[in-house]
Design a protein around this motif. Structure first.
Motif, PDB file in Angstrom:
ATOM      1  N   PHE A 364     115.008  22.872  44.741  1.00  0.00           N
ATOM      2  CA  PHE A 364     116.010  23.046  45.791  1.00  0.00           C
ATOM      3  C   PHE A 364     117.246  22.227  45.424  1.00  0.00           C
ATOM      4  O   PHE A 364     117.118  21.111  44.901  1.00  0.00           O
ATOM      5  N   THR A 365     118.424  22.746  45.731  1.00  0.00           N
ATOM      6  CA  THR A 365     119.628  21.912  45.701  1.00  0.00           C
ATOM      7  C   THR A 365     120.374  22.175  47.001  1.00  0.00           C
ATOM      8  O   THR A 365     120.076  23.147  47.722  1.00  0.00           O
ATOM      9  N   LYS A 366     121.314  21.309  47.293  1.00  0.00           N
ATOM     10  CA  LYS A 366     122.076  21.489  48.526  1.00  0.00           C
ATOM     11  C   LYS A 366     123.542  21.168  48.251  1.00  0.00           C
ATOM     12  O   LYS A 366     123.846  20.162  47.605  1.00  0.00           O
ATOM     13  N   SER A 367     124.429  22.014  48.735  1.00  0.00           N
ATOM     14  CA  SER A 367     125.859  21.779  48.511  1.00  0.00           C
ATOM     15  C   SER A 367     126.354  20.643  49.390  1.00  0.00           C
ATOM     16  O   SER A 367     126.078  20.614  50.590  1.00  0.00           O
ATOM     17  N   ARG A 368     127.087  19.725  48.771  1.00  0.00           N
ATOM     18  CA  ARG A 368     127.639  18.613  49.555  1.00  0.00           C
ATOM     19  C   ARG A 368     128.894  19.060  50.308  1.00  0.00           C
ATOM     20  O   ARG A 368     129.368  18.356  51.175  1.00  0.00           O
ATOM     21  N   THR A 369     129.418  20.226  49.952  1.00  0.00           N
ATOM     22  CA  THR A 369     130.621  20.687  50.649  1.00  0.00           C
ATOM     23  C   THR A 369     130.269  21.698  51.745  1.00  0.00           C
ATOM     24  O   THR A 369     130.629  21.521  52.896  1.00  0.00           O
ATOM     25  N   SER A 370     129.514  22.755  51.392  1.00  0.00           N
ATOM     26  CA  SER A 370     129.208  23.768  52.412  1.00  0.00           C
ATOM     27  C   SER A 370     127.946  23.445  53.205  1.00  0.00           C
ATOM     28  O   SER A 370     127.712  24.027  54.262  1.00  0.00           O
ATOM     29  N   GLY A 371     127.110  22.547  52.678  1.00  0.00           N
ATOM     30  CA  GLY A 371     125.859  22.225  53.350  1.00  0.00           C
ATOM     31  C   GLY A 371     124.769  23.269  53.113  1.00  0.00           C
ATOM     32  O   GLY A 371     123.656  23.135  53.628  1.00  0.00           O
ATOM     33  N   THR A 373     121.719  25.314  51.446  1.00  0.00           N
ATOM     34  CA  THR A 373     120.549  24.953  50.637  1.00  0.00           C
ATOM     35  C   THR A 373     120.234  26.113  49.688  1.00  0.00           C
ATOM     36  O   THR A 373     120.308  27.277  50.090  1.00  0.00           O
ATOM     37  N   TYR A 374     119.928  25.785  48.446  1.00  0.00           N
ATOM     38  CA  TYR A 374     119.626  26.817  47.443  1.00  0.00           C
ATOM     39  C   TYR A 374     118.198  26.673  46.944  1.00  0.00           C
ATOM     40  O   TYR A 374     117.693  25.551  46.814  1.00  0.00           O
ATOM     41  N   LEU A 375     117.575  27.804  46.650  1.00  0.00           N
ATOM     42  CA  LEU A 375     116.259  27.830  46.019  1.00  0.00           C
ATOM     43  C   LEU A 375     116.475  28.351  44.603  1.00  0.00           C
ATOM     44  O   LEU A 375     117.030  29.444  44.438  1.00  0.00           O
ATOM     45  N   LEU A 376     116.083  27.577  43.614  1.00  0.00           N
ATOM     46  CA  LEU A 376     116.273  28.003  42.217  1.00  0.00           C
ATOM     47  C   LEU A 376     114.889  28.226  41.627  1.00  0.00           C
ATOM     48  O   LEU A 376     114.123  27.270  41.430  1.00  0.00           O
ATOM     49  N   VAL A 377     114.571  29.474  41.396  1.00  0.00           N
ATOM     50  CA  VAL A 377     113.184  29.849  41.097  1.00  0.00           C
ATOM     51  C   VAL A 377     112.953  29.950  39.591  1.00  0.00           C
ATOM     52  O   VAL A 377     113.443  30.869  38.938  1.00  0.00           O
ATOM     53  N   THR A 378     112.210  28.986  39.050  1.00  0.00           N
ATOM     54  CA  THR A 378     111.931  28.994  37.613  1.00  0.00           C
ATOM     55  C   THR A 378     110.574  29.620  37.303  1.00  0.00           C
ATOM     56  O   THR A 378     110.343  30.102  36.210  1.00  0.00           O
ATOM     57  N   ASN A 379     109.659  29.597  38.261  1.00  0.00           N
ATOM     58  CA  ASN A 379     108.325  30.194  38.062  1.00  0.00           C
ATOM     59  C   ASN A 379     108.014  31.090  39.246  1.00  0.00           C
ATOM     60  O   ASN A 379     107.703  30.589  40.327  1.00  0.00           O
ATOM     61  N   VAL A 380     108.078  32.382  39.027  1.00  0.00           N
ATOM     62  CA  VAL A 380     107.768  33.282  40.140  1.00  0.00           C
ATOM     63  C   VAL A 380     106.247  33.367  40.289  1.00  0.00           C
ATOM     64  O   VAL A 380     105.549  33.756  39.356  1.00  0.00           O
ATOM     65  N   PRO A 381     105.719  32.967  41.419  1.00  0.00           N
ATOM     66  CA  PRO A 381     104.258  33.013  41.599  1.00  0.00           C
ATOM     67  C   PRO A 381     103.747  34.462  41.598  1.00  0.00           C
ATOM     68  O   PRO A 381     104.480  35.368  42.022  1.00  0.00           O
ATOM     69  N   VAL A 382     102.524  34.661  41.164  1.00  0.00           N
ATOM     70  CA  VAL A 382     101.991  36.033  41.102  1.00  0.00           C
ATOM     71  C   VAL A 382     101.877  36.655  42.497  1.00  0.00           C
ATOM     72  O   VAL A 382     101.873  37.874  42.640  1.00  0.00           O
TER      73      VAL A 382
END
Ligand code: FHN
Length: 442
Positions: A364-371, A373-382
């Motif tokens: 997860f990351t979160k923008s300090r300007t817009s607030g 939240t992002y999900l960055l998916v490196t392993n897609v579960p089956v």
């Protein structure tokens, strides 16, 4: 644990993060570029048909490398292909917001025309000021420039790693003055500089200079308001590096994350930090023969994301060759990262820790300007979905692909604070990014 309370004159001068605008800019870079360049790029890790087993920029320290021959290499340094604008464009395309250039590495060779030594670019066949050209070109692209500077200087007669007897003190004092002069010279010549990235500060001789280094730091900071200096510069008067005798960080950010990433955010104690990373194994300067584990673009992207998710910056190193070319393997990584950043950079720049429990599918990351939240998916579960555990005062309103705000994903509530976010099949490409909105947001 309770803080120790040792009275120190040259310990940390501030507790907690810097909150000024310049540091805020630094914190928001996300991605940076490191460049290791110097005469070591000529041998490129090989000498007389033999390969140096260490890092190419250290080849002068190798028994099989005659030092006098190394020290004459600058007479051949003529990087006719060097084009500062081309490097800067490539860094910009990659999504880098700041750049670190080795003004001087341990060998002492200066990429700027220093008036305090003859061992500089000015006396090479190339002659032109490389640091100056880089500062100009990167600044013009909107990329902030930081100057890497090695305190170790194998070329200066006064330099030594240890002061063995009082007889050696005058020489070392001269070396200290020389170091100060060069640093003042750099900031005078390149006032666009945003910070100094110090290296080679582990020698006993330097560690003993707590007062001198502290005063020097103050002098340099007075030259450029907001100047950023990490924790690798000076020791306290008890010989502690990075963290003083009370455990408090000395400098503006933790500079100990070289080729490694903290296991979790807790170990950082709220300090700012950067991670500097090589594409091959431990090679910073140009090595013509990369061996072993060379990282893929995807591995590097995941490292970048991991750092940002823990409030750090990720700085990727490039080691141009002796002619001034960035090698194809590096250009390829830069292009891949840039391609991803063009689509997803919103989840990196100006972003940091999102305050959510880690999950095995990614970060997860979160923008300090817009607030946001992002999900960055490196392993897609089956199972085709993502588990998300929200803080107690939050409820998810919707999750959607970064590029398609109208395609909300199906949400299943699986516990009081737990959700299962079902991915559409078409959203399972490599490192996909989703936006999470909480109820009551916006
Ligand atoms: O010895 C150097 C090394 O060559 C390289 O410059 C790295 C970059 O962080 N710093 C030193 C090792 O810590």
């Amino acid at each position: 644990p309770k803080r120790a309370s040792v009275a120190l004159e040259h310990g940390a001068h501030r507790l907690g993060r810097r909150t000024d605008a310049m540091m805020e800019t630094w914190r928001n870079y996300g991605l940076g570029q490191f460049i290791h360049w110097g005469v070591y790029a000529i041998p490129g890790g090989q000498w007389n048909g033999k390969a140096y087993p260490g890092a190419a920029e250290w080849i002068r320290a190798w028994n099989e490398m005659p030092r006098d021959e190394y020290d004459q290499l600058y007479k051949q340094f003529n990087p006719k292909d060097f084009d500062a604008k081309k490097w800067a464009r490539q860094a910009k395309e990659m999504g880098a917001k700041y750049m670190l250039i080795t003004t001087k590495h341990h060998d002492g060779f200066c990429l700027w025309p220093s008036k305090y030594t003859d061992y500089t670019i000015e006396n090479s066949p190339y002659k032109k000021d490389i640091v100056g050209d880089l500062v100009k070109a990167y600044t013009a692209e909107g990329i902030d420039v930081y100057l890497y500077f090695s305190i170790i200087d194998w070329n200066h007669p006064g330099y030594r790693s240890k002061i063995k007897s009082d007889d050696e003190r005058p020489a070392y004092e001269e070396f200290k003055q020389f170091t100060r002069n060069q640093l003042v010279e750099l900031l005078d010549m390149y006032p666009e500089t945003k910070g100094l990235w110090f290296d080679g500060t582990w020698d006993k001789a330097w560690v003993e200079q707590a007062e001198f280094a502290d005063e020097l730091g103050k002098e340099l900071r007075s030259m450029i308001p907001g100047l950023i200096i990490g924790s690798r510069f000076r020791a306290d008067e008890k010989g502690n590096r990075h963290f003083d005798a009370n455990g408090d960080m000395m400098g503006d950010y933790e500079q100990g994350w070289e080729r490694k990433i903290p296991a979790n955010i807790d170990v950082l104690n709220g300090n700012d930090w950067d991670c500097v990373m090589t594409i091959p194994e431990n090679q910073w300067g140009y090595n013509s023969n990369w061996k072993g584990h060379v990282k893929s673009s995807n591995e590097l992207l995941e490292m970048l994301i991991r750092c940002v998710s823990m409030d750090g910056n990720f700085v990727l190193n490039f080691g141009p060759d002796g002619l001034g070319n960035i090698r194809p393997e590096e250009t390829e990584r830069a292009a891949d990262i840039g391609k991803w950043m063009k689509k997803n950079g919103e989840a990196i720049h100006d972003c940091g820790y999102a305050g959510l429990d880690e999950q095995n599918w990614g970060y997860f990351t979160k923008s300090r300007t817009s607030g946001k939240t992002y999900l960055l998916v490196t392993n897609v579960p089956v199972t085709g979905g993502l588990t998300v555990k929200v803080p107690k005062d939050k409820e998810i309103a919707k999750v959607y692909p970064l590029a398609s705000p109208n395609q909300s994903l199906k949400l299943e509530k699986t516990g009081k604070y737990d959700y299962f976010v079902r991915l559409n099949e078409k959203n399972t490409d490599s490192i996909a990014v989703f936006v999470l909105e909480y109820k009551g947001d916006g």
